[in-house]
Write a protein that holds these residues in place. Sequence first.
Motif, PDB file in Angstrom:
ATOM      1  N   LYS A  40       0.827  -1.212   0.000  1.00  0.00           N
ATOM      2  CA  LYS A  40       0.000   0.000   0.000  1.00  0.00           C
ATOM      3  C   LYS A  40       0.859   1.259   0.000  1.00  0.00           C
ATOM      4  O   LYS A  40       0.646   2.167  -0.810  1.00  0.00           O
ATOM      5  CB  LYS A  40      -0.922   0.012   1.229  1.00  0.00           C
ATOM      6  CG  LYS A  40      -1.792  -1.218   1.365  1.00  0.00           C
ATOM      7  CD  LYS A  40      -2.695  -1.158   2.576  1.00  0.00           C
ATOM      8  CE  LYS A  40      -1.978  -1.064   3.921  1.00  0.00           C
ATOM      9  NZ  LYS A  40      -1.179  -2.241   4.279  1.00  0.00           N
ATOM     10  N   SER A  41       1.829   1.306   0.913  1.00  0.00           N
ATOM     11  CA  SER A  41       2.686   2.494   0.977  1.00  0.00           C
ATOM     12  C   SER A  41       3.458   2.664  -0.319  1.00  0.00           C
ATOM     13  O   SER A  41       3.619   3.783  -0.823  1.00  0.00           O
ATOM     14  CB  SER A  41       3.668   2.394   2.141  1.00  0.00           C
ATOM     15  OG  SER A  41       2.979   2.340   3.359  1.00  0.00           O
ATOM     16  N   SER A  42       3.929   1.544  -0.872  1.00  0.00           N
ATOM     17  CA  SER A  42       4.692   1.626  -2.119  1.00  0.00           C
ATOM     18  C   SER A  42       3.823   2.183  -3.247  1.00  0.00           C
ATOM     19  O   SER A  42       4.291   2.985  -4.053  1.00  0.00           O
ATOM     20  CB  SER A  42       5.234   0.250  -2.494  1.00  0.00           C
ATOM     21  OG  SER A  42       5.994  -0.272  -1.424  1.00  0.00           O
ATOM     22  N   VAL A  59       2.946  11.129   4.461  1.00  0.00           N
ATOM     23  CA  VAL A  59       3.525   9.797   4.673  1.00  0.00           C
ATOM     24  C   VAL A  59       3.144   9.246   6.041  1.00  0.00           C
ATOM     25  O   VAL A  59       2.552   9.926   6.875  1.00  0.00           O
ATOM     26  CB  VAL A  59       5.058   9.778   4.463  1.00  0.00           C
ATOM     27  CG1 VAL A  59       5.408  10.177   3.058  1.00  0.00           C
ATOM     28  CG2 VAL A  59       5.754  10.649   5.473  1.00  0.00           C
ATOM     29  N   GLN A  60       3.525   7.976   6.250  1.00  0.00           N
ATOM     30  CA  GLN A  60       2.999   7.226   7.376  1.00  0.00           C
ATOM     31  C   GLN A  60       3.353   7.811   8.747  1.00  0.00           C
ATOM     32  O   GLN A  60       2.513   7.886   9.613  1.00  0.00           O
ATOM     33  CB  GLN A  60       3.510   5.785   7.264  1.00  0.00           C
ATOM     34  CG  GLN A  60       2.483   4.762   7.660  1.00  0.00           C
ATOM     35  CD  GLN A  60       2.903   3.359   7.219  1.00  0.00           C
ATOM     36  OE1 GLN A  60       3.549   3.175   6.195  1.00  0.00           O
ATOM     37  NE2 GLN A  60       2.545   2.378   7.992  1.00  0.00           N
ATOM     38  N   ASN A  61       4.608   8.203   8.933  1.00  0.00           N
ATOM     39  CA  ASN A  61       5.039   8.651  10.257  1.00  0.00           C
ATOM     40  C   ASN A  61       4.931  10.166  10.381  1.00  0.00           C
ATOM     41  O   ASN A  61       5.649  10.892   9.717  1.00  0.00           O
ATOM     42  CB  ASN A  61       6.494   8.192  10.464  1.00  0.00           C
ATOM     43  CG  ASN A  61       7.030   8.609  11.813  1.00  0.00           C
ATOM     44  OD1 ASN A  61       6.371   9.345  12.558  1.00  0.00           O
ATOM     45  ND2 ASN A  61       8.208   8.141  12.122  1.00  0.00           N
ATOM     46  N   LEU A  63      -2.806   9.988   1.183  1.00  0.00           N
ATOM     47  CA  LEU A  63      -2.522   9.939   2.618  1.00  0.00           C
ATOM     48  C   LEU A  63      -2.289   8.493   3.040  1.00  0.00           C
ATOM     49  O   LEU A  63      -3.136   7.632   2.811  1.00  0.00           O
ATOM     50  CB  LEU A  63      -3.684  10.526   3.422  1.00  0.00           C
ATOM     51  CG  LEU A  63      -4.109  11.945   3.025  1.00  0.00           C
ATOM     52  CD1 LEU A  63      -5.364  11.901   2.167  1.00  0.00           C
ATOM     53  CD2 LEU A  63      -4.357  12.804   4.244  1.00  0.00           C
ATOM     54  N   ASP A  64      -1.131   8.247   3.662  1.00  0.00           N
ATOM     55  CA  ASP A  64      -0.780   6.893   4.084  1.00  0.00           C
ATOM     56  C   ASP A  64      -1.015   6.766   5.582  1.00  0.00           C
ATOM     57  O   ASP A  64      -0.272   7.330   6.381  1.00  0.00           O
ATOM     58  CB  ASP A  64       0.690   6.620   3.725  1.00  0.00           C
ATOM     59  CG  ASP A  64       1.038   5.147   3.815  1.00  0.00           C
ATOM     60  OD1 ASP A  64       0.176   4.352   4.213  1.00  0.00           O
ATOM     61  OD2 ASP A  64       2.193   4.805   3.473  1.00  0.00           O
ATOM     62  N   GLU A  65      -2.056   6.075   5.953  1.00  0.00           N
ATOM     63  CA  GLU A  65      -2.443   5.885   7.361  1.00  0.00           C
ATOM     64  C   GLU A  65      -2.369   7.187   8.155  1.00  0.00           C
ATOM     65  O   GLU A  65      -1.628   7.286   9.130  1.00  0.00           O
ATOM     66  CB  GLU A  65      -1.574   4.795   8.002  1.00  0.00           C
ATOM     67  CG  GLU A  65      -1.731   3.478   7.274  1.00  0.00           C
ATOM     68  CD  GLU A  65      -1.029   2.316   7.951  1.00  0.00           C
ATOM     69  OE1 GLU A  65      -0.819   2.382   9.170  1.00  0.00           O
ATOM     70  OE2 GLU A  65      -0.709   1.341   7.262  1.00  0.00           O
ATOM     71  N   PRO A  66      -3.160   8.179   7.769  1.00  0.00           N
ATOM     72  CA  PRO A  66      -3.036   9.504   8.381  1.00  0.00           C
ATOM     73  C   PRO A  66      -3.675   9.611   9.758  1.00  0.00           C
ATOM     74  O   PRO A  66      -3.560  10.650  10.391  1.00  0.00           O
ATOM     75  CB  PRO A  66      -3.772  10.407   7.386  1.00  0.00           C
ATOM     76  CG  PRO A  66      -4.808   9.520   6.790  1.00  0.00           C
ATOM     77  CD  PRO A  66      -4.196   8.154   6.714  1.00  0.00           C
TER      78      PRO A  66
HETATM   79 MG   LIG Z   1       2.463   1.127   4.862  1.00  0.00          MG
END
Ligand SMILES: [Mg+2]
Lengths: 283, 260
Positions: free
Chosen positions: A42-44, A88-90, A167-170
């Motif tokens: 997913k992130s990729s 991004v995720q973090n 948005l990655d896991e926002p």
């Molecule tokens: Mg991810």
Amino acid sequence: MISVHNLSYKYPGYSRLVLNDISLEVQRGEFVGIVGPNGAGKSSLCYALAGFIPHFYCGSLKGTVEVAGKIIADTTLGELAGSVGMVVQNPFNQITGARFTVLEEVAFGLENLGIPRDQIVPRVEETLALVGLQGFEERSPFALSGGQQQRLAIASVIAMRPDVLILDEPTSQLDPVGTRDVFAALHSLTQTGMTTVVLVEHKLEWIASFATRVIAMVDAKILADGNPLEVLVDPHIQEVGVGATRYTQAARLAQRRGLIPQDRALPVTLKDTQRFFEEPSHD
Amino acid sequence: MTIPFSLYAGRESGLHPVHPLTRLTIAGFVLIAALLIPWTLGTYALFAGLLLPLAAWRRVAGLLLRAVFRFVFPFALSLFLIQGLFWTGGTPVVSLGPLSLKAEGLAFAAAMSGRILLIVSSFLLLAMTTRPDALMLALVQKGLPDQIAYIVLTTMQIVPRFQAKANTILDAQRSRGLETEGSLLRRIRGLLPLAIPLVLGSIVDIEERAIALEARAFSRQGEKTSLVDLPDSTFQRAFRWMLLGLTVALTVARLVSVLR
Ligand SMILES: [Mg+2]
Ligand SMILES: Nc1ncnc2c1ncn2[C@@H]1O[C@H](COP(=O)(O)OP(=O)(O)O)[C@@H](O)[C@H]1O
């Protein structure tokens, strides 16, 4: 707005495909939820849509990606930044540290886009209100809580008004109230018809209520793509580890126990669930 | 708002905004003058006649005097005592038993103290009245690369975070029985479990921060704007050139007099 054809990708030095022959079309104004177990890619996929693959992470890329009318492979990250926004995720590492206050941190992206000075502050204020951060303008971004930093990271990208927002896991650091604020903000952006949202999220209940479309990824591939009402109740999805909303789970249990007829469609939101349980049985 | 590693006092008077480059030029001029002025009285005159009024105007005179008292005074006092007492073959001015203060030693101490006073207080005045980000912006507008300004500003904020993270890791490792006391070898061995997560974690941090910067259009080519306006004027520009000229003249004059 987004057009992906036969996209395959490996990170440099790895032989495994993390994106395997992905194809996908997204229209302007859609709110797409991406779900899938950890390591699904997913992130990729987000990186590939925002151009970080291949401009930041090299590796071997096949296929084409076009976002907001730009061929990603032929456009620099600097040029893409105004059209494609990525959270991004973090959240902790999304605070650039280039500025000293929350207001300035959000303004930083607008300065880089060359937005005239007199438009910057109104736009920043509007965006901070949208994510529930008004009153924090003069605080140091590093002094905020995890949830507040996450809101700040989202605001910083929304303020740039990209055509496509990824948005990655926002909401990973947010409580239910914060999560609702963020989803409501994203929903209001898509309602204008101008912004397209692609969002990776584990909280399926929220995807069910807000997304207009769900893509389920497993093992570098798209397993299902369609209406949330159908994708989220697909038994295959649950098997591969995406899970199901608690509404779907409760309804499935009720059907298995024979309390509710088998032919009734499984619910994914609270309202559907009420209907599911309240509708009288015919037999 | 507090800025880590910064002495900025946040007392903008609003009136007569002075361009950060003008302040930097004044500080630079005073610094060079402190090193080159041959007359002891000159350094004190420059402090009392230029720096103090400027500090009063920016409403940091009290702060400046307190800081000078704390940093410069102890140093000057020891200079006067040591140079005064131990100057060999000088003329005594005051004597107390076997001890006497020599005039030449006192004069030397006065000259040194004057220079130190100027160097320290010109830096303090600049730091107290100028936001580091405004100074960086002014330099970027004059051609300093964006990246350098970014590195300076972000370092000021990230170093305290780095320390906090090191402490967190240290606590975590200690709670798992890490030795932070004992023989040197033992302590060095104990340091590895601290250093490795810190370094690896920081590499990931840097990568993610680089992505965040890209996402904010940092590498975009073309005209950028800035939230902060730094008003400048022909008068200030002329003043800066004049100070620069004065600095060069001072240097040349000093060189000539030394060479002769
Ligand atoms: Mg991810
Ligand atoms: N920077 C990277 N370098 C090498 N491999 C990576 C990198 N980032 C992710 N991967 C690998 O790619 C696969 C997909 O990861 P990712 O896209 O982060 O999945 P998800 O977001 O769905 O959890 C995982 O096997 C992961 O280990």
